[in-house]
Design an enzyme around this catalytic site. Sequence first.
Site, PDB file in Angstrom:
ATOM      1  N   TYR A   1       2.859   9.545   0.393  1.00  0.00           N
ATOM      2  CA  TYR A   1       4.085   8.841   1.252  1.00  0.00           C
ATOM      3  C   TYR A   1       5.421   9.048   0.613  1.00  0.00           C
ATOM      4  O   TYR A   1       6.397   8.600   1.098  1.00  0.00           O
ATOM      5  CB  TYR A   1       4.001   7.438   1.307  1.00  0.00           C
ATOM      6  CG  TYR A   1       2.548   7.102   1.937  1.00  0.00           C
ATOM      7  CD1 TYR A   1       1.719   7.936   2.602  1.00  0.00           C
ATOM      8  CD2 TYR A   1       2.021   5.661   1.643  1.00  0.00           C
ATOM      9  CE1 TYR A   1       0.322   7.389   2.902  1.00  0.00           C
ATOM     10  CE2 TYR A   1       0.801   5.179   2.237  1.00  0.00           C
ATOM     11  CZ  TYR A   1      -0.012   6.236   2.811  1.00  0.00           C
ATOM     12  OH  TYR A   1      -1.198   5.896   3.254  1.00  0.00           O
TER      13      TYR A   1
ATOM     14  N   ASP B   1       0.815  -1.137  -0.019  1.00  0.00           N
ATOM     15  CA  ASP B   1       0.127   0.033  -0.037  1.00  0.00           C
ATOM     16  C   ASP B   1       0.880   1.316   0.198  1.00  0.00           C
ATOM     17  O   ASP B   1       1.496   1.370   0.972  1.00  0.00           O
ATOM     18  CB  ASP B   1      -0.915   0.051   1.364  1.00  0.00           C
ATOM     19  CG  ASP B   1      -1.900   1.088   1.378  1.00  0.00           C
ATOM     20  OD1 ASP B   1      -2.825   1.038   0.625  1.00  0.00           O
ATOM     21  OD2 ASP B   1      -1.577   2.046   1.958  1.00  0.00           O
TER      22      ASP B   1
ATOM     23  N   HIS C   1      -7.846   8.816  -2.331  1.00  0.00           N
ATOM     24  CA  HIS C   1      -7.205   8.869  -0.949  1.00  0.00           C
ATOM     25  C   HIS C   1      -8.186   9.474   0.244  1.00  0.00           C
ATOM     26  O   HIS C   1      -8.178   8.861   1.462  1.00  0.00           O
ATOM     27  CB  HIS C   1      -5.917   9.671  -0.874  1.00  0.00           C
ATOM     28  CG  HIS C   1      -4.804   9.562   0.210  1.00  0.00           C
ATOM     29  ND1 HIS C   1      -3.657   9.525  -0.059  1.00  0.00           N
ATOM     30  CD2 HIS C   1      -5.159   8.874   1.577  1.00  0.00           C
ATOM     31  CE1 HIS C   1      -2.857   9.242   1.190  1.00  0.00           C
ATOM     32  NE2 HIS C   1      -4.149   8.789   1.969  1.00  0.00           N
TER      33      HIS C   1
ATOM     34  N   LYS D   1      -2.850   5.659  -4.311  1.00  0.00           N
ATOM     35  CA  LYS D   1      -4.145   6.528  -4.066  1.00  0.00           C
ATOM     36  C   LYS D   1      -3.819   7.790  -4.601  1.00  0.00           C
ATOM     37  O   LYS D   1      -2.776   8.263  -5.227  1.00  0.00           O
ATOM     38  CB  LYS D   1      -4.069   6.694  -2.511  1.00  0.00           C
ATOM     39  CG  LYS D   1      -3.870   5.437  -1.716  1.00  0.00           C
ATOM     40  CD  LYS D   1      -4.176   5.860  -0.088  1.00  0.00           C
ATOM     41  CE  LYS D   1      -4.040   4.544   0.357  1.00  0.00           C
ATOM     42  NZ  LYS D   1      -2.537   4.468   0.876  1.00  0.00           N
TER      43      LYS D   1
HETATM   44  N1  LIG Z   1      -5.596   5.733   3.564  1.00  0.00           N
HETATM   45  C1  LIG Z   1      -5.216   6.519   4.520  1.00  0.00           C
HETATM   46  O1  LIG Z   1      -5.653   7.612   4.596  1.00  0.00           O
HETATM   47  C2  LIG Z   1      -4.031   5.946   5.331  1.00  0.00           C
HETATM   48  C3  LIG Z   1      -3.584   6.672   6.514  1.00  0.00           C
HETATM   49  C4  LIG Z   1      -2.864   6.090   7.259  1.00  0.00           C
HETATM   50  C5  LIG Z   1      -2.040   4.957   6.934  1.00  0.00           C
HETATM   51  N2  LIG Z   1      -2.501   4.601   5.771  1.00  0.00           N
HETATM   52  C6  LIG Z   1      -1.580   3.099   5.452  1.00  0.00           C
HETATM   53  O2  LIG Z   1      -1.866   2.363   6.602  1.00  0.00           O
HETATM   54  C7  LIG Z   1      -0.476   1.902   6.806  1.00  0.00           C
HETATM   55  C8  LIG Z   1      -0.434   1.359   7.986  1.00  0.00           C
HETATM   56  O3  LIG Z   1      -0.586   2.624   9.210  1.00  0.00           O
HETATM   57  P1  LIG Z   1       0.648   3.519   9.629  1.00  0.00           P
HETATM   58  O4  LIG Z   1       1.662   3.262   8.907  1.00  0.00           O
HETATM   59  O5  LIG Z   1      -0.141   4.381  10.284  1.00  0.00           O
HETATM   60  O6  LIG Z   1       0.835   2.570  11.166  1.00  0.00           O
HETATM   61  P2  LIG Z   1       0.662   1.194  11.906  1.00  0.00           P
HETATM   62  O7  LIG Z   1       0.475  -0.005  10.856  1.00  0.00           O
HETATM   63  O8  LIG Z   1      -0.602   1.306  12.898  1.00  0.00           O
HETATM   64  O9  LIG Z   1       1.954   1.146  13.038  1.00  0.00           O
HETATM   65  C9  LIG Z   1       3.071   1.052  12.588  1.00  0.00           C
HETATM   66  C10 LIG Z   1       4.066   1.285  13.878  1.00  0.00           C
HETATM   67  O10 LIG Z   1       3.797  -0.143  14.654  1.00  0.00           O
HETATM   68  C11 LIG Z   1       5.014  -0.729  14.797  1.00  0.00           C
HETATM   69  N3  LIG Z   1       4.882  -2.361  14.548  1.00  0.00           N
HETATM   70  C12 LIG Z   1       4.514  -2.911  13.460  1.00  0.00           C
HETATM   71  N4  LIG Z   1       4.471  -4.157  13.998  1.00  0.00           N
HETATM   72  C13 LIG Z   1       4.762  -4.186  15.121  1.00  0.00           C
HETATM   73  C14 LIG Z   1       5.241  -5.610  16.218  1.00  0.00           C
HETATM   74  N5  LIG Z   1       4.892  -6.815  15.575  1.00  0.00           N
HETATM   75  N6  LIG Z   1       5.509  -5.147  17.212  1.00  0.00           N
HETATM   76  C15 LIG Z   1       5.607  -3.718  18.027  1.00  0.00           C
HETATM   77  N7  LIG Z   1       5.561  -2.860  16.996  1.00  0.00           N
HETATM   78  C16 LIG Z   1       5.246  -2.931  15.562  1.00  0.00           C
HETATM   79  C17 LIG Z   1       5.844  -0.145  13.700  1.00  0.00           C
HETATM   80  O11 LIG Z   1       7.309  -0.162  14.119  1.00  0.00           O
HETATM   81  P3  LIG Z   1       8.608  -0.943  13.154  1.00  0.00           P
HETATM   82  O12 LIG Z   1       8.556  -0.547  12.013  1.00  0.00           O
HETATM   83  O13 LIG Z   1       9.697  -0.946  14.405  1.00  0.00           O
HETATM   84  O14 LIG Z   1       7.882  -2.470  13.390  1.00  0.00           O
HETATM   85  C18 LIG Z   1       5.500   1.521  13.374  1.00  0.00           C
HETATM   86  O15 LIG Z   1       6.093   2.237  14.392  1.00  0.00           O
HETATM   87  C19 LIG Z   1       0.333   2.930   6.356  1.00  0.00           C
HETATM   88  O16 LIG Z   1       1.690   2.552   6.234  1.00  0.00           O
HETATM   89  C20 LIG Z   1      -0.565   3.259   5.198  1.00  0.00           C
HETATM   90  O17 LIG Z   1      -0.045   2.386   4.110  1.00  0.00           O
HETATM   91  C21 LIG Z   1      -3.443   4.916   5.014  1.00  0.00           C
END
Ligand SMILES: NC(=O)c1ccc[n+]([C@@H]2O[C@H](COP(=O)([O-])OP(=O)(O)OC[C@H]3O[C@@H](n4cnc5c(N)ncnc54)[C@H](OP(=O)(O)O)[C@@H]3O)[C@@H](O)[C@H]2O)c1
Length: 282
Positions: A52, A47, A110, A77
Site C-alpha cells: 500500500y 491494517d 500477504h 504483511k
Molecule cells: N489482504 C489482502 O490481500 C487485501 C486485499 C484488499 C484489501 N485489503 C485490506 O482491506 C481493506 C478494505 O478493503 P478495500 O480498501 O479494498 O475497500 P472497502 O473497504 O471494501 O471499500 C472502500 C470504499 O468504500 C467506501 N466507503 C467506506 N465506508 C463507506 C460508507 N459508510 N458509505 C459509503 N461508502 C463507504 C470508501 O469511500 P470513502 O473513503 O469515501 O468513505 C471506499 O471507496 C483495505 O484497505 C486493506 O487494508 C487486504
Amino acid sequence: MHKKIPKVTLNDGSKLPAVGLGTISLKGATGVNELLSAFNLGYRLIDTSTNYENEGTVGEAIRRSGIPREEFIISSKLPGSHHAHDEAILMIQEQAYRIGLDYFDKYLIHWPNPKVGMYVDAWKALIDAQKFGLIRTIGVSNFLPEHLDRIIEETGVTPATNQIELHPYFNQEELREYHAKKGIITESWSPFGREKNDVLEDETILAIAKQHKKTAAQVIVRWNIQLGNLPIVRSGNHEHQKENLAVFDFELSQDEMNQIAKLTKPDGRIEDQDPAEYEEFV
Ligand SMILES: NC(=O)c1ccc[n+]([C@@H]2O[C@H](COP(=O)([O-])OP(=O)(O)OC[C@H]3O[C@@H](n4cnc5c(N)ncnc54)[C@H](OP(=O)(O)O)[C@@H]3O)[C@@H](O)[C@H]2O)c1
C-alpha cells in the site's frame, strides 16, 4: 469522545477490536489526516502493507496522534518477494523501521503464491520473528485450506487470523467453516467491494438497512460481526468512518442474515483474484 469498540479473542489469547481500519490509498499528508480522523473516532486496529506504500504514513499518524503506542494494533504483511526465511526476517525489520515502531502487533503473509511454493518458509520466519518479539500475533492472508493445512502440519502452529476477500457477493462460507473448526478468525477484506462492485447499492441490503434506519455499509459491517468475521473497513471520510463503527446498537434477524447469504455468487470475487492462481510479489 469515542466509544470503545468491542473485542474479539484470538487463538493466541490476544484481543483485537471487532472492526479494523483498511488503509489502501490513505497516503501522504492527506492520508495522515484521514488516519487521525479515524483514530479520533476510536479505530485502533490498523491494517497496512508494504504493497500500500503507506507504512510511513501510518507511522507518522501514530506519532502525531499522541495516543499511547500500546493502544494500537498495527498490522502489516509480508510481500511475496520476501518469502525466503532470512529475507522475510530482514523485510519485517525494514518495515518496522519504515513505520517507526519496535514491533508489529499483528503480521500476515500477504499471499501464499503457491506456484513459488515458499509460504511454509515464510510462515517459519513469522514464527521466529514472533519468538524474538518483532511481531506479536501471527496470521496469514488469502490462504486456502490446502495452504493452511500445510503450514499447520509442517510447523504445528495455527495462524490466529486469515484475511480473505469477503463481502455479500462472495461470502466464503466454506472457508469460514474451515476457519471455525481450526479456531482461526476470519478477517474480511474489501467488505464493501472496494470501488469496484456495487454491493453498497444492492437492493436487498438497502431494504434491510431501511428497516433498521441504518445504511448499507452498516448492515454489511453488522452482517460480518454476526457471522463472527472481523471486517477491515476502509474510509478516508470522517462521516463514513463514524458510520462504520455505529453498528453495535442493532441486530440483523436470522431471516435478514439468510437474505444476505443468498446474494453470494461463485464468481463474485471483485477482480478474480483466486489465491490458487493469483500471485503478488509486492
Ligand atoms: N489482504 C489482502 O490481500 C487485501 C486485499 C484488499 C484489501 N485489503 C485490506 O482491506 C481493506 C478494505 O478493503 P478495500 O480498501 O479494498 O475497500 P472497502 O473497504 O471494501 O471499500 C472502500 C470504499 O468504500 C467506501 N466507503 C467506506 N465506508 C463507506 C460508507 N459508510 N458509505 C459509503 N461508502 C463507504 C470508501 O469511500 P470513502 O473513503 O469515501 O468513505 C471506499 O471507496 C483495505 O484497505 C486493506 O487494508 C487486504
